[in-house]
Write a protein that holds these residues in place. Structure first.
Motif, PDB file in Angstrom:
ATOM      1  N   ALA A  87       4.629 -14.354  -8.600  1.00  0.00           N
ATOM      2  CA  ALA A  87       4.913 -12.921  -8.594  1.00  0.00           C
ATOM      3  C   ALA A  87       4.210 -12.271  -7.419  1.00  0.00           C
ATOM      4  O   ALA A  87       3.392 -12.887  -6.729  1.00  0.00           O
ATOM      5  CB  ALA A  87       4.428 -12.267  -9.891  1.00  0.00           C
ATOM      6  N   LEU A  88       4.536 -10.995  -7.234  1.00  0.00           N
ATOM      7  CA  LEU A  88       3.775 -10.143  -6.329  1.00  0.00           C
ATOM      8  C   LEU A  88       2.756  -9.406  -7.177  1.00  0.00           C
ATOM      9  O   LEU A  88       3.117  -8.745  -8.149  1.00  0.00           O
ATOM     10  CB  LEU A  88       4.706  -9.156  -5.630  1.00  0.00           C
ATOM     11  N   TYR A  89       1.500  -9.553  -6.826  1.00  0.00           N
ATOM     12  CA  TYR A  89       0.429  -8.874  -7.561  1.00  0.00           C
ATOM     13  C   TYR A  89      -0.067  -7.710  -6.717  1.00  0.00           C
ATOM     14  O   TYR A  89      -0.515  -7.889  -5.584  1.00  0.00           O
ATOM     15  CB  TYR A  89      -0.704  -9.844  -7.894  1.00  0.00           C
ATOM     16  N   LEU A  90       0.043  -6.530  -7.296  1.00  0.00           N
ATOM     17  CA  LEU A  90      -0.308  -5.305  -6.586  1.00  0.00           C
ATOM     18  C   LEU A  90      -1.520  -4.664  -7.229  1.00  0.00           C
ATOM     19  O   LEU A  90      -1.661  -4.669  -8.451  1.00  0.00           O
ATOM     20  CB  LEU A  90       0.857  -4.315  -6.644  1.00  0.00           C
ATOM     21  N   CYS A  91      -2.391  -4.119  -6.401  1.00  0.00           N
ATOM     22  CA  CYS A  91      -3.437  -3.289  -6.957  1.00  0.00           C
ATOM     23  C   CYS A  91      -3.279  -1.885  -6.390  1.00  0.00           C
ATOM     24  O   CYS A  91      -2.661  -1.685  -5.328  1.00  0.00           O
ATOM     25  CB  CYS A  91      -4.833  -3.856  -6.707  1.00  0.00           C
ATOM     26  N   ALA A  92      -3.786  -0.936  -7.115  1.00  0.00           N
ATOM     27  CA  ALA A  92      -3.716   0.458  -6.695  1.00  0.00           C
ATOM     28  C   ALA A  92      -5.034   1.119  -7.030  1.00  0.00           C
ATOM     29  O   ALA A  92      -5.636   0.839  -8.069  1.00  0.00           O
ATOM     30  CB  ALA A  92      -2.562   1.176  -7.403  1.00  0.00           C
ATOM     31  N   SER A  93      -5.478   2.005  -6.156  1.00  0.00           N
ATOM     32  CA  SER A  93      -6.715   2.720  -6.450  1.00  0.00           C
ATOM     33  C   SER A  93      -6.431   4.207  -6.593  1.00  0.00           C
ATOM     34  O   SER A  93      -5.435   4.736  -6.089  1.00  0.00           O
ATOM     35  CB  SER A  93      -7.777   2.469  -5.373  1.00  0.00           C
ATOM     36  N   SER A  94      -7.331   4.858  -7.297  1.00  0.00           N
ATOM     37  CA  SER A  94      -7.169   6.276  -7.591  1.00  0.00           C
ATOM     38  C   SER A  94      -8.528   6.935  -7.547  1.00  0.00           C
ATOM     39  O   SER A  94      -9.529   6.345  -7.945  1.00  0.00           O
ATOM     40  CB  SER A  94      -6.536   6.426  -8.981  1.00  0.00           C
ATOM     41  N   LEU A  95      -8.564   8.174  -7.067  1.00  0.00           N
ATOM     42  CA  LEU A  95      -9.817   8.894  -6.955  1.00  0.00           C
ATOM     43  C   LEU A  95     -10.421   9.148  -8.328  1.00  0.00           C
ATOM     44  O   LEU A  95     -11.565   8.818  -8.589  1.00  0.00           O
ATOM     45  CB  LEU A  95      -9.573  10.205  -6.208  1.00  0.00           C
ATOM     46  N   ASP A  96      -9.656   9.776  -9.203  1.00  0.00           N
ATOM     47  CA  ASP A  96     -10.005   9.967 -10.602  1.00  0.00           C
ATOM     48  C   ASP A  96     -11.445  10.431 -10.821  1.00  0.00           C
ATOM     49  O   ASP A  96     -12.203   9.791 -11.545  1.00  0.00           O
ATOM     50  CB  ASP A  96      -9.764   8.654 -11.355  1.00  0.00           C
ATOM     51  N   PRO A  97     -11.845  11.548 -10.244  1.00  0.00           N
ATOM     52  CA  PRO A  97     -13.246  11.954 -10.372  1.00  0.00           C
ATOM     53  C   PRO A  97     -13.650  12.346 -11.788  1.00  0.00           C
ATOM     54  O   PRO A  97     -14.824  12.283 -12.138  1.00  0.00           O
ATOM     55  CB  PRO A  97     -13.345  13.149  -9.416  1.00  0.00           C
TER      56      PRO A  97
END
Lengths: 116, 106
Positions: A87-97
């Motif tokens: 598969a394609l494994y994706l990560c994502a980041s978020s500020l989410d203070p």
């Protein structure tokens, strides 16, 4: 600011092996989420980490695990690889203070894993 | 039945046409995301919305919380808009639609 980076970009493994994928979020982002994308199932949520704690988990077997370090970098591990893990494994980041998880996500380029 | 349904699955348009992609969800959400994925896999977050309407350039996203429905509109479509558009409902974890493959012909 540098974007989300993922290493390696491509990986070929054999059934039964294990693999570790790495994700470096955008500087200052505290939340990292992991996703699996396959032609058959589409995008599926694996897990999300916030401040080194797993905050949410998708419906994947225990062979899939992850962790987040104090610098927000994250790794995911898949043990005893199966052909279906290709598969394609994706990560994502978020500020989410505020820790409320409703913040825009920035995706990395993904790691394409092939299991033979 | 999937918790997040998108329509249409495939869409072909001529350059300049107005495009609408629909997303319906059955779960309670804290936010809904619209994502764009180009060939090669890279995903870009277009919008995150929890109410009302957002606009960015030629893209407009709307959401109706009561009806559990969201739409993504592209005005004056261009061949570079060709991509897969994915909606995703966020409530704890993220639930994805199957995507809409858009092809805009010159």
């Amino acid at each position: 600011k540098a974007g989300v980076t993922q290493t390696p970009r491509y990986l070929i493994k054999t059934r039964g092996q294990q693999v570790t994928l790495s994700c470096s979020p955008i500087s200052g982002h505290r939340s990292v989420s992991w996703y699996q994308q396959t032609p058959g199932q589409g995008l599926q949520f694996l897990f999300e980490y916030f401040s080194e704690t797993q905050r949410n988990k998708g419906n994947f077997p225990g062979r899939f695990s992850g962790r987040q370090f104090s610098n927000s970098r994250s790794e995911m591990n898949v043990s005893t690889l199966e052909l279906g893990d290709s598969a394609l494994y994706l990560c994502a980041s978020s500020l989410d203070p505020t820790g409320r998880a409703s913040y825009e996500q920035y995706f990395g380029p993904g790691t394409r894993l092939t299991v033979t | 039945k999937n918790e997040v349904e998108q329509s249409p699955q495939n869409l072909t348009a001529q350059e300049g046409e107005f495009i609408t992609i629909n997303c319906s969800y059955s779960v309670g959400i804290s936010a809904l995301h619209w994502l764009q994925q180009h060939p090669g896999g890279g995903i870009v977050s277009l919008f995150m919305l929890s109410s009302g309407k957002k606009k960015h350039g030629r893209l407009i996203a709307t959401i109706n919380i009561q009806e559990k429905h969201s739409s993504l509109h592209i005005t004056a479509s261009h061949p570079r808009d060709s991509a897969v558009y994915i909606c995703a409902a966020l409530e704890g974890d993220m639930r994805f639609g199957a995507g809409t493959r858009l092809t805009v012909k010159p």
